[in-house]
Write a protein that holds these residues in place. Sequence first.
Motif, PDB file in Angstrom:
ATOM      1  N   PRO A  42       1.014  -1.090  -0.204  1.00 28.72           N
ATOM      2  CA  PRO A  42       0.047  -0.341   0.010  1.00 28.72           C
ATOM      3  C   PRO A  42       0.535   1.186   0.252  1.00 28.72           C
ATOM      4  O   PRO A  42       2.055   1.202   0.951  1.00 28.72           O
ATOM      5  CB  PRO A  42      -0.857  -0.225   1.438  1.00 28.72           C
ATOM      6  CG  PRO A  42      -0.349  -1.268   1.726  1.00 28.72           C
ATOM      7  CD  PRO A  42       0.563  -2.036   1.010  1.00 28.72           C
ATOM      8  N   VAL A  43       0.737   2.129  -1.132  1.00 28.06           N
ATOM      9  CA  VAL A  43       1.335   3.620  -0.622  1.00 28.06           C
ATOM     10  C   VAL A  43       0.616   4.550   0.064  1.00 28.06           C
ATOM     11  O   VAL A  43       1.128   5.667   0.473  1.00 28.06           O
ATOM     12  CB  VAL A  43       1.253   4.349  -2.122  1.00 28.06           C
ATOM     13  CG1 VAL A  43       1.490   3.328  -3.551  1.00 28.06           C
ATOM     14  CG2 VAL A  43      -0.307   4.672  -2.337  1.00 28.06           C
ATOM     15  N   VAL A  44      -0.487   3.987   1.400  1.00 30.12           N
ATOM     16  CA  VAL A  44      -1.522   4.762   2.260  1.00 30.12           C
ATOM     17  C   VAL A  44      -2.112   3.789   2.582  1.00 30.12           C
ATOM     18  O   VAL A  44      -2.529   2.612   2.057  1.00 30.12           O
ATOM     19  CB  VAL A  44      -2.850   5.552   1.216  1.00 30.12           C
ATOM     20  CG1 VAL A  44      -3.669   5.926   2.654  1.00 30.12           C
ATOM     21  CG2 VAL A  44      -2.212   6.833   0.681  1.00 30.12           C
ATOM     22  N   THR A  45      -2.701   3.490   4.048  1.00 34.64           N
ATOM     23  CA  THR A  45      -3.168   2.441   4.546  1.00 34.64           C
ATOM     24  C   THR A  45      -4.224   3.611   5.800  1.00 34.64           C
ATOM     25  O   THR A  45      -3.426   4.362   6.691  1.00 34.64           O
ATOM     26  CB  THR A  45      -2.283   1.724   5.324  1.00 34.64           C
ATOM     27  OG1 THR A  45      -1.208   1.130   4.675  1.00 34.64           O
ATOM     28  CG2 THR A  45      -3.184   1.344   6.266  1.00 34.64           C
ATOM     29  N   VAL A  46      -5.017   2.984   6.042  1.00 31.21           N
ATOM     30  CA  VAL A  46      -6.087   4.923   6.641  1.00 31.21           C
ATOM     31  C   VAL A  46      -6.567   3.149   7.399  1.00 31.21           C
ATOM     32  O   VAL A  46      -8.012   2.820   6.925  1.00 31.21           O
ATOM     33  CB  VAL A  46      -6.410   5.356   6.027  1.00 31.21           C
ATOM     34  CG1 VAL A  46      -7.952   6.173   7.625  1.00 31.21           C
ATOM     35  CG2 VAL A  46      -6.008   6.680   5.369  1.00 31.21           C
ATOM     36  N   ALA A  47      -6.627   3.436   8.783  1.00 32.40           N
ATOM     37  CA  ALA A  47      -7.818   2.077  10.087  1.00 32.40           C
ATOM     38  C   ALA A  47      -8.877   2.996  10.222  1.00 32.40           C
ATOM     39  O   ALA A  47      -8.132   4.151  11.204  1.00 32.40           O
ATOM     40  CB  ALA A  47      -6.381   2.545  10.970  1.00 32.40           C
ATOM     41  N   GLU A  48      -9.994   2.330   9.822  1.00 33.68           N
ATOM     42  CA  GLU A  48     -11.195   3.046  10.411  1.00 33.68           C
ATOM     43  C   GLU A  48     -12.491   2.056  11.495  1.00 33.68           C
ATOM     44  O   GLU A  48     -11.382   1.414  10.832  1.00 33.68           O
ATOM     45  CB  GLU A  48     -12.016   3.639   9.165  1.00 33.68           C
ATOM     46  CG  GLU A  48     -11.597   4.601   7.951  1.00 33.68           C
ATOM     47  CD  GLU A  48     -11.760   4.864   6.864  1.00 33.68           C
ATOM     48  OE1 GLU A  48     -13.008   6.099   6.854  1.00 33.68           O
ATOM     49  OE2 GLU A  48     -11.992   3.899   6.033  1.00 33.68           O
ATOM     50  N   PRO A  49     -12.773   2.330  11.863  1.00 36.63           N
ATOM     51  CA  PRO A  49     -13.717   1.730  12.328  1.00 36.63           C
ATOM     52  C   PRO A  49     -13.860   0.323  11.754  1.00 36.63           C
ATOM     53  O   PRO A  49     -14.547  -1.110  12.370  1.00 36.63           O
ATOM     54  CB  PRO A  49     -15.036   2.315  13.072  1.00 36.63           C
ATOM     55  CG  PRO A  49     -14.338   3.356  13.458  1.00 36.63           C
ATOM     56  CD  PRO A  49     -12.739   3.906  12.183  1.00 36.63           C
TER      57      PRO A  49
END
Length: 140
Positions: A42-49
């Motif tokens: 991944p070039v971006v990773t975002v943790a969301e609920p």
Amino acid sequence: MSPERDLSRLLAGMRPEANPGRYVFTTLERSDPGSLPEGLSPVVTVAEPEGVTLVVRQEEADAACLAYDYVAAWITLRVHSALDAVGLTAAVAGALADAGLSCNVVAGFHHDHLFVEHARAEQALAVLDALSQDPHKPAP
């Protein structure tokens, strides 16, 4: 070099650059965000609920059988923007919106990264180039 905070200098020094490839936004279940399917970088990773959002190359998502519905070009603004700089995201997103282009912005430590519709990447680059030349002139 110190990160830039002055909006005029940020806009003048953007130097937008397209990264090669096609990128997609996909998601994994939140249950184990540390384990990625084989072959994903991944070039971006975002943790969301709801889950972990990944931005990956389209071919990586396809190989891992991950669903997506938006194919993007990745544009990096080469100016070293400060994380507390005011107005760059608004100016860039506003100019692209005025041209009818969607934009997903991700701030890195050194640079801002834009994900725009892949089919309209050249138009987005033209808008950004025009904005860097004259921030008060309407986008092409």
